[in-house]
Scaffold this motif. Structure first.
Motif, PDB file in Angstrom:
ATOM      1  N   LEU A 135      27.264  -9.930  23.698  1.00 41.51           N
ATOM      2  CA  LEU A 135      26.804 -10.009  22.314  1.00 41.51           C
ATOM      3  C   LEU A 135      25.612  -9.078  22.148  1.00 41.51           C
ATOM      4  CD1 LEU A 135      26.813 -13.834  21.473  1.00 41.51           C
ATOM      5  CD2 LEU A 135      28.461 -12.108  20.750  1.00 41.51           C
ATOM      6  N   ALA A 136      25.631  -8.287  21.092  1.00 43.38           N
ATOM      7  CA  ALA A 136      24.544  -7.341  20.849  1.00 43.38           C
ATOM      8  C   ALA A 136      23.831  -7.679  19.552  1.00 43.38           C
ATOM      9  CB  ALA A 136      25.086  -5.916  20.787  1.00 43.38           C
ATOM     10  N   SER A 137      22.505  -7.674  19.610  1.00 43.63           N
ATOM     11  CA  SER A 137      21.684  -7.808  18.411  1.00 43.63           C
ATOM     12  C   SER A 137      20.781  -6.582  18.330  1.00 43.63           C
ATOM     13  CB  SER A 137      20.849  -9.093  18.461  1.00 43.63           C
ATOM     14  OG  SER A 137      20.020  -9.097  19.611  1.00 43.63           O
ATOM     15  N   PHE A 138      20.274  -6.305  17.135  1.00 49.48           N
ATOM     16  CA  PHE A 138      19.531  -5.075  16.903  1.00 49.48           C
ATOM     17  C   PHE A 138      18.183  -5.363  16.253  1.00 49.48           C
ATOM     18  CE2 PHE A 138      24.034  -4.342  16.706  1.00 49.48           C
ATOM     19  CZ  PHE A 138      24.226  -3.214  17.478  1.00 49.48           C
ATOM     20  N   TYR A 139      17.206  -4.536  16.568  1.00 45.01           N
ATOM     21  CA  TYR A 139      15.934  -4.603  15.867  1.00 45.01           C
ATOM     22  C   TYR A 139      15.260  -3.237  15.954  1.00 45.01           C
ATOM     23  CZ  TYR A 139      14.115  -5.487  20.606  1.00 45.01           C
ATOM     24  OH  TYR A 139      13.826  -5.416  21.939  1.00 45.01           O
ATOM     25  N   ASN A 140      14.328  -2.997  15.047  1.00 46.61           N
ATOM     26  CA  ASN A 140      13.636  -1.712  14.974  1.00 46.61           C
ATOM     27  C   ASN A 140      12.128  -1.925  14.986  1.00 46.61           C
ATOM     28  OD1 ASN A 140      16.177  -0.290  14.412  1.00 46.61           O
ATOM     29  ND2 ASN A 140      16.043  -1.312  12.431  1.00 46.61           N
ATOM     30  N   GLU A 141      11.417  -0.996  15.597  1.00 47.29           N
ATOM     31  CA  GLU A 141       9.965  -1.011  15.588  1.00 47.29           C
ATOM     32  C   GLU A 141       9.457   0.403  15.335  1.00 47.29           C
ATOM     33  OE1 GLU A 141       8.806  -2.621  19.347  1.00 47.29           O
ATOM     34  OE2 GLU A 141       9.000  -4.702  18.687  1.00 47.29           O
ATOM     35  N   ILE A 142       8.321   0.510  14.687  1.00 43.49           N
ATOM     36  CA  ILE A 142       7.706   1.812  14.436  1.00 43.49           C
ATOM     37  C   ILE A 142       6.388   1.883  15.198  1.00 43.49           C
ATOM     38  CG2 ILE A 142       6.744   3.358  12.692  1.00 43.49           C
ATOM     39  CD1 ILE A 142       8.630   2.107  10.674  1.00 43.49           C
ATOM     40  N   GLU A 143       6.257   2.916  16.006  1.00 48.12           N
ATOM     41  CA  GLU A 143       5.047   3.089  16.810  1.00 48.12           C
ATOM     42  C   GLU A 143       4.705   4.576  16.876  1.00 48.12           C
ATOM     43  OE1 GLU A 143       3.476   2.274  21.364  1.00 48.12           O
ATOM     44  OE2 GLU A 143       5.223   1.195  20.600  1.00 48.12           O
ATOM     45  N   ASN A 144       3.466   4.918  16.525  1.00 46.92           N
ATOM     46  CA  ASN A 144       3.013   6.318  16.532  1.00 46.92           C
ATOM     47  C   ASN A 144       3.955   7.219  15.734  1.00 46.92           C
ATOM     48  OD1 ASN A 144       0.821   5.648  18.213  1.00 46.92           O
ATOM     49  ND2 ASN A 144       2.103   5.864  20.047  1.00 46.92           N
ATOM     50  N   GLU A 145       4.346   6.719  14.562  1.00 46.90           N
ATOM     51  CA  GLU A 145       5.198   7.454  13.625  1.00 46.90           C
ATOM     52  C   GLU A 145       6.594   7.742  14.175  1.00 46.90           C
ATOM     53  OE1 GLU A 145       3.099  10.919  12.366  1.00 46.90           O
ATOM     54  OE2 GLU A 145       1.631   9.773  11.199  1.00 46.90           O
ATOM     55  N   LYS A 146       6.977   7.026  15.203  1.00 45.41           N
ATOM     56  CA  LYS A 146       8.334   7.146  15.731  1.00 45.41           C
ATOM     57  C   LYS A 146       9.066   5.824  15.547  1.00 45.41           C
ATOM     58  CE  LYS A 146       7.651  10.799  19.140  1.00 45.41           C
ATOM     59  NZ  LYS A 146       7.853  11.221  20.550  1.00 45.41           N
ATOM     60  N   VAL A 147      10.350   5.929  15.252  1.00 43.27           N
ATOM     61  CA  VAL A 147      11.180   4.747  15.057  1.00 43.27           C
ATOM     62  C   VAL A 147      11.903   4.431  16.366  1.00 43.27           C
ATOM     63  CG1 VAL A 147      13.123   3.750  13.816  1.00 43.27           C
ATOM     64  CG2 VAL A 147      11.524   5.249  12.613  1.00 43.27           C
ATOM     65  N   TYR A 148      11.693   3.223  16.868  1.00 49.45           N
ATOM     66  CA  TYR A 148      12.385   2.766  18.066  1.00 49.45           C
ATOM     67  C   TYR A 148      13.522   1.846  17.623  1.00 49.45           C
ATOM     68  CZ  TYR A 148       8.635   4.611  20.985  1.00 49.45           C
ATOM     69  OH  TYR A 148       7.745   5.442  21.621  1.00 49.45           O
ATOM     70  N   HIS A 149      14.740   2.262  17.922  1.00 55.62           N
ATOM     71  CA  HIS A 149      15.938   1.524  17.531  1.00 55.62           C
ATOM     72  C   HIS A 149      16.480   0.843  18.788  1.00 55.62           C
ATOM     73  CE1 HIS A 149      19.376   0.536  15.086  1.00 55.62           C
ATOM     74  NE2 HIS A 149      20.206   1.132  15.916  1.00 55.62           N
ATOM     75  N   TYR A 150      16.351  -0.496  18.855  1.00 58.82           N
ATOM     76  CA  TYR A 150      16.693  -1.240  20.057  1.00 58.82           C
ATOM     77  C   TYR A 150      18.014  -1.995  19.908  1.00 58.82           C
ATOM     78  CZ  TYR A 150      11.817  -0.599  21.503  1.00 58.82           C
ATOM     79  OH  TYR A 150      10.607  -0.069  21.859  1.00 58.82           O
ATOM     80  N   LEU A 151      18.739  -2.069  21.010  1.00 62.36           N
ATOM     81  CA  LEU A 151      19.926  -2.907  21.104  1.00 62.36           C
ATOM     82  C   LEU A 151      19.713  -3.859  22.274  1.00 62.36           C
ATOM     83  CD1 LEU A 151      23.642  -1.773  21.013  1.00 62.36           C
ATOM     84  CD2 LEU A 151      22.835  -3.325  22.779  1.00 62.36           C
ATOM     85  N   GLN A 152      19.800  -5.148  22.008  1.00 57.79           N
ATOM     86  CA  GLN A 152      19.711  -6.134  23.089  1.00 57.79           C
ATOM     87  C   GLN A 152      21.108  -6.636  23.408  1.00 57.79           C
ATOM     88  OE1 GLN A 152      16.443  -8.921  23.556  1.00 57.79           O
ATOM     89  NE2 GLN A 152      17.922 -10.583  23.582  1.00 57.79           N
ATOM     90  N   PHE A 153      21.540  -6.424  24.638  1.00 59.89           N
ATOM     91  CA  PHE A 153      22.893  -6.759  25.086  1.00 59.89           C
ATOM     92  C   PHE A 153      22.829  -8.002  25.959  1.00 59.89           C
ATOM     93  CE2 PHE A 153      26.486  -6.351  28.037  1.00 59.89           C
ATOM     94  CZ  PHE A 153      27.534  -6.034  27.180  1.00 59.89           C
ATOM     95  N   ASN A 154      23.498  -9.057  25.522  1.00 50.71           N
ATOM     96  CA  ASN A 154      23.510 -10.320  26.265  1.00 50.71           C
ATOM     97  C   ASN A 154      24.882 -10.476  26.912  1.00 50.71           C
ATOM     98  OD1 ASN A 154      20.814 -11.399  25.217  1.00 50.71           O
ATOM     99  ND2 ASN A 154      21.922 -10.903  23.354  1.00 50.71           N
ATOM    100  N   ASP A 155      24.934 -10.241  28.227  1.00 48.17           N
ATOM    101  CA  ASP A 155      26.207 -10.122  28.924  1.00 48.17           C
ATOM    102  C   ASP A 155      26.929 -11.453  29.068  1.00 48.17           C
ATOM    103  OD1 ASP A 155      23.847 -10.420  30.561  1.00 48.17           O
ATOM    104  OD2 ASP A 155      25.165 -10.455  32.302  1.00 48.17           O
ATOM    105  N   ASP A 156      28.261 -11.349  29.160  1.00 46.46           N
ATOM    106  CA  ASP A 156      29.140 -12.508  29.172  1.00 46.46           C
ATOM    107  C   ASP A 156      29.659 -12.798  30.575  1.00 46.46           C
ATOM    108  OD1 ASP A 156      31.112 -14.472  28.460  1.00 46.46           O
ATOM    109  OD2 ASP A 156      32.614 -12.894  28.402  1.00 46.46           O
TER     110      ASP A 156
END
Length: 246
Positions: A135-156
């Motif tokens: 299962l994958a969930s997503f979230y974004n963070e902004i740091e030092n004017e850069k966008v960090y696009h994260y995917l958290q993968f919860n393995d089965d």
């Protein structure tokens, strides 16, 4: 959800937000927790998953915050629970908590958090094997004017599903809403299946003995006159009995 799933709640952002691939956007992926980074490009979305594809046991968190999100598919619907350890009286106690689960257009919602099915498509990751579903969930963070696009993968890993036509009765505490679509005859069978699953010896020649002797799984388990039901099963037996009397 409890324990390991809590780490997601505070950082999930609007999932409708999207970012184009450019020098100001950084894509990262992790397994369960952020200290196990994997290759973002090695995870591929499973296209057009069936609702039954979400069945599995998904790992969340790390150490004391670890938990398993267990999902089974039964009778045209999904049932979900979180399995976790809680510290009580100087010892760890295994507990289960039923989760609210809905499925809409290829997206799974556990409570207010949305997930999609992904699969590891190569062998480039230390923590994942090729073909591992998660299962994958997503979230974004902004740091030092850069966008960090994260995917958290919860393995089965494979979830253990009980014998019978109604395994949910030994999996989660059911509600009146879960059972209201069944007839009195159905409810009687559902209730007795809980006892049959625990090896109960029914009255010789009786209706329930004749019914369950037709089930291969019942014939293969050890029998007893005093079956031991757990908390979930006792709850469901008592609830079904009440509905049968209405």
């Amino acid at each position: 959800m409890k324990k390991g799933l809590v780490i997601i709640v505070f950082i999930v952002s609007n999932l409708t937000t999207s970012f184009s691939q450019n020098n100001d956007t950084i894509y990262k992926a992790y397994v369960s927790v952020q200290n196990e980074e994997i290759n973002f490009s090695s995870l591929k979305k499973i296209k057009s998953p069936k609702i039954s594809d979400y069945q599995g046991s998904y790992h969340f968190g790390d150490s004391e915050a670890e938990s398993q999100l267990e999902i089974i598919y039964s009778n045209d619907q999904l049932f979900a629970r979180t399995e976790y350890n809680d510290w009580e009286n100087n010892t760890w106690v295994l507990k289960h908590h039923r989760e609210s689960v809905t499925y809409e257009k290829g997206i799974l919602y556990i409570g207010d958090i949305s997930y999609q099915l992904y699969v590891c498509a190569d062998d480039s990751n230390l923590f994942l094997k090729k073909g591992t579903k998660g299962l994958a969930s997503f979230y974004n963070e902004i740091e030092n004017e850069k966008v960090y696009h994260y995917l958290q993968f919860n393995d089965d890993s494979l979830v253990e599903k009980s014998f019978g036509d109604y395994p949910e009765t030994s999996f989660v505490k059911l509600s009146v809403k879960d059972l209201q679509r069944y007839s009195k005859r159905d409810l009687k069978i559902i209730r007795n299946e809980i006892f049959a699953r625990n090896g109960f010896i029914f009255k010789k020649g009786g209706e329930m003995e004749r019914y369950f002797l037709q089930k291969k799984w019942y014939n293969s388990i050890e029998k007893t006159n005093t079956p031991s039901l757990d908390t979930i099963e006792n709850h469901n037996v008592n609830l079904i009995l009440k509905l049968e009397k209405l």
